[in-house]
Design a protein around this motif. Structure first.
Motif, PDB file in Angstrom:
ATOM      1  N   ARG A 172       0.814  -1.215   0.000  1.00  0.00           N
ATOM      2  CA  ARG A 172       0.000   0.000   0.000  1.00  0.00           C
ATOM      3  C   ARG A 172       0.846   1.264   0.000  1.00  0.00           C
ATOM      4  NH1 ARG A 172      -3.304  -3.236   3.576  1.00  0.00           N
ATOM      5  NH2 ARG A 172      -2.381  -2.290   5.434  1.00  0.00           N
ATOM      6  N   LEU A 173       2.144   1.129   0.238  1.00  0.00           N
ATOM      7  CA  LEU A 173       3.019   2.294   0.310  1.00  0.00           C
ATOM      8  C   LEU A 173       3.520   2.695  -1.072  1.00  0.00           C
ATOM      9  CD1 LEU A 173       5.285   1.486   3.393  1.00  0.00           C
ATOM     10  CD2 LEU A 173       3.014   2.535   3.348  1.00  0.00           C
ATOM     11  N   THR A 174       3.674   3.999  -1.267  1.00  0.00           N
ATOM     12  CA  THR A 174       4.340   4.479  -2.466  1.00  0.00           C
ATOM     13  C   THR A 174       5.841   4.229  -2.321  1.00  0.00           C
ATOM     14  OG1 THR A 174       4.748   6.693  -1.597  1.00  0.00           O
ATOM     15  CG2 THR A 174       2.615   6.299  -2.675  1.00  0.00           C
ATOM     16  N   ALA A 175       6.574   4.386  -3.407  1.00  0.00           N
ATOM     17  CA  ALA A 175       8.024   4.188  -3.362  1.00  0.00           C
ATOM     18  C   ALA A 175       8.664   5.151  -2.367  1.00  0.00           C
ATOM     19  CB  ALA A 175       8.623   4.369  -4.755  1.00  0.00           C
ATOM     20  N   ARG A 176       8.202   6.406  -2.363  1.00  0.00           N
ATOM     21  CA  ARG A 176       8.774   7.388  -1.439  1.00  0.00           C
ATOM     22  C   ARG A 176       8.430   7.054   0.001  1.00  0.00           C
ATOM     23  NH1 ARG A 176      12.947  10.441  -1.870  1.00  0.00           N
ATOM     24  NH2 ARG A 176      12.230  11.772  -3.573  1.00  0.00           N
ATOM     25  N   GLU A 177       7.208   6.608   0.260  1.00  0.00           N
ATOM     26  CA  GLU A 177       6.821   6.246   1.622  1.00  0.00           C
ATOM     27  C   GLU A 177       7.663   5.081   2.130  1.00  0.00           C
ATOM     28  OE1 GLU A 177       2.125   7.668   1.346  1.00  0.00           O
ATOM     29  OE2 GLU A 177       2.681   5.559   1.038  1.00  0.00           O
ATOM     30  N   ARG A 178       7.967   4.141   1.230  1.00  0.00           N
ATOM     31  CA  ARG A 178       8.814   3.027   1.652  1.00  0.00           C
ATOM     32  C   ARG A 178      10.217   3.509   1.996  1.00  0.00           C
ATOM     33  NH1 ARG A 178       9.261  -3.150  -0.546  1.00  0.00           N
ATOM     34  NH2 ARG A 178      11.245  -3.648   0.448  1.00  0.00           N
ATOM     35  N   GLN A 179      10.745   4.452   1.221  1.00  0.00           N
ATOM     36  CA  GLN A 179      12.056   5.018   1.537  1.00  0.00           C
ATOM     37  C   GLN A 179      12.043   5.676   2.907  1.00  0.00           C
ATOM     38  OE1 GLN A 179      12.559   7.616  -1.866  1.00  0.00           O
ATOM     39  NE2 GLN A 179      14.017   6.209  -2.823  1.00  0.00           N
ATOM     40  N   VAL A 180      10.985   6.423   3.182  1.00  0.00           N
ATOM     41  CA  VAL A 180      10.861   7.086   4.480  1.00  0.00           C
ATOM     42  C   VAL A 180      10.769   6.048   5.591  1.00  0.00           C
ATOM     43  CG1 VAL A 180       9.344   8.517   5.910  1.00  0.00           C
ATOM     44  CG2 VAL A 180       9.854   9.209   3.549  1.00  0.00           C
ATOM     45  N   LEU A 181       9.979   4.996   5.380  1.00  0.00           N
ATOM     46  CA  LEU A 181       9.850   3.931   6.371  1.00  0.00           C
ATOM     47  C   LEU A 181      11.204   3.312   6.686  1.00  0.00           C
ATOM     48  CD1 LEU A 181       8.235   1.884   8.082  1.00  0.00           C
ATOM     49  CD2 LEU A 181       7.903   0.547   5.979  1.00  0.00           C
ATOM     50  N   SER A 189      15.481  10.851  12.773  1.00  0.00           N
ATOM     51  CA  SER A 189      14.423  11.820  13.019  1.00  0.00           C
ATOM     52  C   SER A 189      13.891  12.348  11.691  1.00  0.00           C
ATOM     53  CB  SER A 189      14.951  12.988  13.851  1.00  0.00           C
ATOM     54  OG  SER A 189      15.897  13.736  13.100  1.00  0.00           O
ATOM     55  N   ASN A 190      12.789  13.106  11.741  1.00  0.00           N
ATOM     56  CA  ASN A 190      12.257  13.688  10.510  1.00  0.00           C
ATOM     57  C   ASN A 190      13.276  14.600   9.840  1.00  0.00           C
ATOM     58  OD1 ASN A 190       9.882  12.340  10.920  1.00  0.00           O
ATOM     59  ND2 ASN A 190       8.691  14.128  11.512  1.00  0.00           N
ATOM     60  N   ALA A 191      13.980  15.395  10.640  1.00  0.00           N
ATOM     61  CA  ALA A 191      14.976  16.308  10.083  1.00  0.00           C
ATOM     62  C   ALA A 191      16.107  15.532   9.401  1.00  0.00           C
ATOM     63  CB  ALA A 191      15.535  17.210  11.179  1.00  0.00           C
ATOM     64  N   GLU A 192      16.528  14.438  10.022  1.00  0.00           N
ATOM     65  CA  GLU A 192      17.601  13.625   9.439  1.00  0.00           C
ATOM     66  C   GLU A 192      17.139  12.938   8.158  1.00  0.00           C
ATOM     67  OE1 GLU A 192      20.055  12.435  13.499  1.00  0.00           O
ATOM     68  OE2 GLU A 192      18.250  11.315  12.936  1.00  0.00           O
ATOM     69  N   ILE A 193      15.894  12.469   8.150  1.00  0.00           N
ATOM     70  CA  ILE A 193      15.356  11.838   6.943  1.00  0.00           C
ATOM     71  C   ILE A 193      15.270  12.860   5.816  1.00  0.00           C
ATOM     72  CG2 ILE A 193      13.331  10.715   5.928  1.00  0.00           C
ATOM     73  CD1 ILE A 193      12.759   9.540   8.711  1.00  0.00           C
ATOM     74  N   ALA A 194      14.850  14.073   6.155  1.00  0.00           N
ATOM     75  CA  ALA A 194      14.770  15.129   5.157  1.00  0.00           C
ATOM     76  C   ALA A 194      16.127  15.358   4.502  1.00  0.00           C
ATOM     77  CB  ALA A 194      14.261  16.421   5.802  1.00  0.00           C
ATOM     78  N   GLY A 195      17.197  15.326   5.302  1.00  0.00           N
ATOM     79  CA  GLY A 195      18.534  15.520   4.761  1.00  0.00           C
ATOM     80  C   GLY A 195      18.972  14.376   3.875  1.00  0.00           C
ATOM     81  N   VAL A 196      18.646  13.157   4.274  1.00  0.00           N
ATOM     82  CA  VAL A 196      19.056  11.985   3.500  1.00  0.00           C
ATOM     83  C   VAL A 196      18.319  11.910   2.167  1.00  0.00           C
ATOM     84  CG1 VAL A 196      18.989   9.457   3.444  1.00  0.00           C
ATOM     85  CG2 VAL A 196      19.754  10.631   5.500  1.00  0.00           C
ATOM     86  N   LEU A 197      17.010  12.211   2.175  1.00  0.00           N
ATOM     87  CA  LEU A 197      16.185  12.043   0.979  1.00  0.00           C
ATOM     88  C   LEU A 197      15.970  13.350   0.215  1.00  0.00           C
ATOM     89  CD1 LEU A 197      13.450   9.573   2.330  1.00  0.00           C
ATOM     90  CD2 LEU A 197      15.578   9.051   1.124  1.00  0.00           C
ATOM     91  N   PHE A 198      16.579  14.432   0.703  1.00  0.00           N
ATOM     92  CA  PHE A 198      16.470  15.738   0.035  1.00  0.00           C
ATOM     93  C   PHE A 198      15.015  16.188  -0.068  1.00  0.00           C
ATOM     94  CE2 PHE A 198      20.277  13.590  -1.644  1.00  0.00           C
ATOM     95  CZ  PHE A 198      21.247  14.489  -1.212  1.00  0.00           C
ATOM     96  N   LEU A 199      14.325  16.118   1.053  1.00  0.00           N
ATOM     97  CA  LEU A 199      12.935  16.523   1.143  1.00  0.00           C
ATOM     98  C   LEU A 199      12.781  17.593   2.213  1.00  0.00           C
ATOM     99  CD1 LEU A 199      11.239  12.992   1.181  1.00  0.00           C
ATOM    100  CD2 LEU A 199      11.346  14.555  -0.767  1.00  0.00           C
ATOM    101  N   GLY A 200      11.667  18.295   2.188  1.00  0.00           N
ATOM    102  CA  GLY A 200      11.355  19.210   3.267  1.00  0.00           C
ATOM    103  C   GLY A 200      10.915  18.444   4.498  1.00  0.00           C
ATOM    104  N   THR A 203       7.281  17.664   4.576  1.00  0.00           N
ATOM    105  CA  THR A 203       6.933  16.579   3.657  1.00  0.00           C
ATOM    106  C   THR A 203       7.224  15.226   4.286  1.00  0.00           C
ATOM    107  OG1 THR A 203       7.419  17.974   1.737  1.00  0.00           O
ATOM    108  CG2 THR A 203       7.390  15.592   1.374  1.00  0.00           C
ATOM    109  N   VAL A 204       8.360  15.135   4.969  1.00  0.00           N
ATOM    110  CA  VAL A 204       8.703  13.893   5.652  1.00  0.00           C
ATOM    111  C   VAL A 204       7.659  13.563   6.715  1.00  0.00           C
ATOM    112  CG1 VAL A 204      10.360  12.751   7.173  1.00  0.00           C
ATOM    113  CG2 VAL A 204      11.178  14.092   5.224  1.00  0.00           C
ATOM    114  N   LYS A 205       7.255  14.576   7.472  1.00  0.00           N
ATOM    115  CA  LYS A 205       6.252  14.358   8.520  1.00  0.00           C
ATOM    116  C   LYS A 205       4.962  13.793   7.922  1.00  0.00           C
ATOM    117  CE  LYS A 205       3.832  16.731  12.278  1.00  0.00           C
ATOM    118  NZ  LYS A 205       3.657  18.026  12.990  1.00  0.00           N
ATOM    119  N   THR A 206       4.566  14.333   6.760  1.00  0.00           N
ATOM    120  CA  THR A 206       3.362  13.838   6.095  1.00  0.00           C
ATOM    121  C   THR A 206       3.539  12.387   5.658  1.00  0.00           C
ATOM    122  OG1 THR A 206       2.771  16.042   5.298  1.00  0.00           O
ATOM    123  CG2 THR A 206       1.821  14.171   4.121  1.00  0.00           C
ATOM    124  N   HIS A 207       4.694  12.076   5.094  1.00  0.00           N
ATOM    125  CA  HIS A 207       4.958  10.698   4.668  1.00  0.00           C
ATOM    126  C   HIS A 207       4.921   9.736   5.859  1.00  0.00           C
ATOM    127  CE1 HIS A 207       5.612  11.448   0.507  1.00  0.00           C
ATOM    128  NE2 HIS A 207       6.763  12.095   0.637  1.00  0.00           N
TER     129      HIS A 207
END
Length: 234
Positions: A172-181, A189-200, A203-207
Motif C-alpha cells: 500500500r506504500l508508495t516508493a517514497r513512503e517506503r524510503q521514508v519507512l 528523526s524527521n529532520a535527518e530523513i529530510a537531509g538523507v532524501l532531500f525533502l522538506g 513533507t517527511v512528517k506527512t509521509h
C-alpha cells in the motif's frame, strides 16, 4: 502552551525538572506529586498534557500509576527513571506510556521528549529503542499496544507478525513512503530523513503519518519494529 505534571518521590528531582521545563516559553509545570497515587489524583484534577512519571515510588509505583492515568484518557505519560532495565521499559510501554527516558538524559533531550509526547508521538531513548527492537524481533515479550493511547496517524496495530513473515500492508506504500519507512527503521528523526532524501521536513512528517496509517502502526516505535521484523532495514 504544554502543561506538565511532575510525579517523583524526590523533591530535588521535581525541582530540577521544574527549573528545566519552565525555562521554555511553551512549557508550564501545573503541579507536582510525591507518589503514584497522588500523581493519579493530580492528573485527574489538572488534566495536564504530559505527566513526567518516576518508576519507583511509594503507595503506588509509576507503572501502575501510568496505567491509571492512561485509562483516564486525558494525559500522555513520559516515564523517567534511573533504572536502565528491560523490565521497566516493557512494563511502562505495556501500561500505555508514550515515552521512556533515562534521568541521565541531557536537559535538551528532556525538553524535546516532553514536546514529542505532547504532540502525540512516541519517544524512546536510542538505547531503549534498540532493546525494544531486539526483544520483539527475537520473539520475546513485547509491550501490549492495545492499552496505549492512539495517535492521529492511524489505528492501533494488531500483534506483530512472527519474525521473518510477510510484511503486511507494504504494497500500500508508495516508493517514497517506503524510503521514508526504511529511514525511520534506522532510527532517524524527521529532520535527518529530510537531509538523507532531500525533502522538506514537513513533507517527511506527512509521509511518516501516511506510513503509520497505511500499515496500522501506532507510532514510530512500532514502525522501527516493523522494519526490522520484516528485514526492510537494508
Amino acid at each position: 502552551m504544554t502543561s506538565v505534571l511532575l510525579v517523583d518521590d524526590q523533591q530535588l528531582v521535581r525541582s530540577g525538572f521544574r527549573l528545566i521545563l519552565e525555562l521554555e516559553d511553551d512549557l508550564t509545570v501545573v503541579g507536582e506529586a510525591a507518589d503514584g497515587a497522588a500523581g493519579v489524583e493530580a492528573a485527574r484534577a489538572l488534566r495536564p498534557d504530559v505527566v513526567l512519571m518516576d518508576v519507583q515510588m511509594p503507595v503506588v509505583d509509576g507503572i501502575e500509576a501510568t496505567r491509571r492515568v492512561v485509562a483516564e484518557g486525558t494525559s500522555r505519560v513520559l516515564v523517567l527513571t534511573t533504572f536502565d532495565d528491560d523490565a521497566y521499559v516493557f512494563d511502562a510501554l505495556a501500561a500505555g506510556a508514550s515515552g521512556f527516558l533515562l534521568k541521565n538524559a541531557d536537559p535538551d533531550h528532556l525538553v524535546d521528549a516532553v514536546r514529542t509526547v505532547a504532540s502525540g508521538h512516541a519517544l524512546l531513548s536510542p538505547e531503549v529503542t534498540r532493546r525494544v527492537v531486539e526483544r520483539m524481533v527475537a520473539g520475546g515479550a513485547a509491550p501490549r499496544t492495545t492499552d496505549a493511547p492512539a495517535v492521529a496517524a492511524g489505528p492501533v496495530a494488531a500483534a506483530p507478525e512472527p519474525a521473518g513473515g510477510p510484511a503486511p500492508g507494504l504494497d500500500r506504500l508508495t516508493a517514497r513512503e517506503r524510503q521514508v519507512l526504511e529511514q525511520v527503521g534506522r532510527g532517524l528523526s524527521n529532520a535527518e530523513i529530510a537531509g538523507v532524501l532531500f525533502l522538506g521536513e514537513a513533507t517527511v512528517k506527512t509521509h511518516v503519518s501516511n506510513v503509520l496509517a497505511k500499515l496500522h502502526l501506532r507510532d514510530r516505535v512500532q514502525a522501527v519494529v516493523y522494519v526490522h521484523r520484516h528485514g526492510l532495514a537494508g
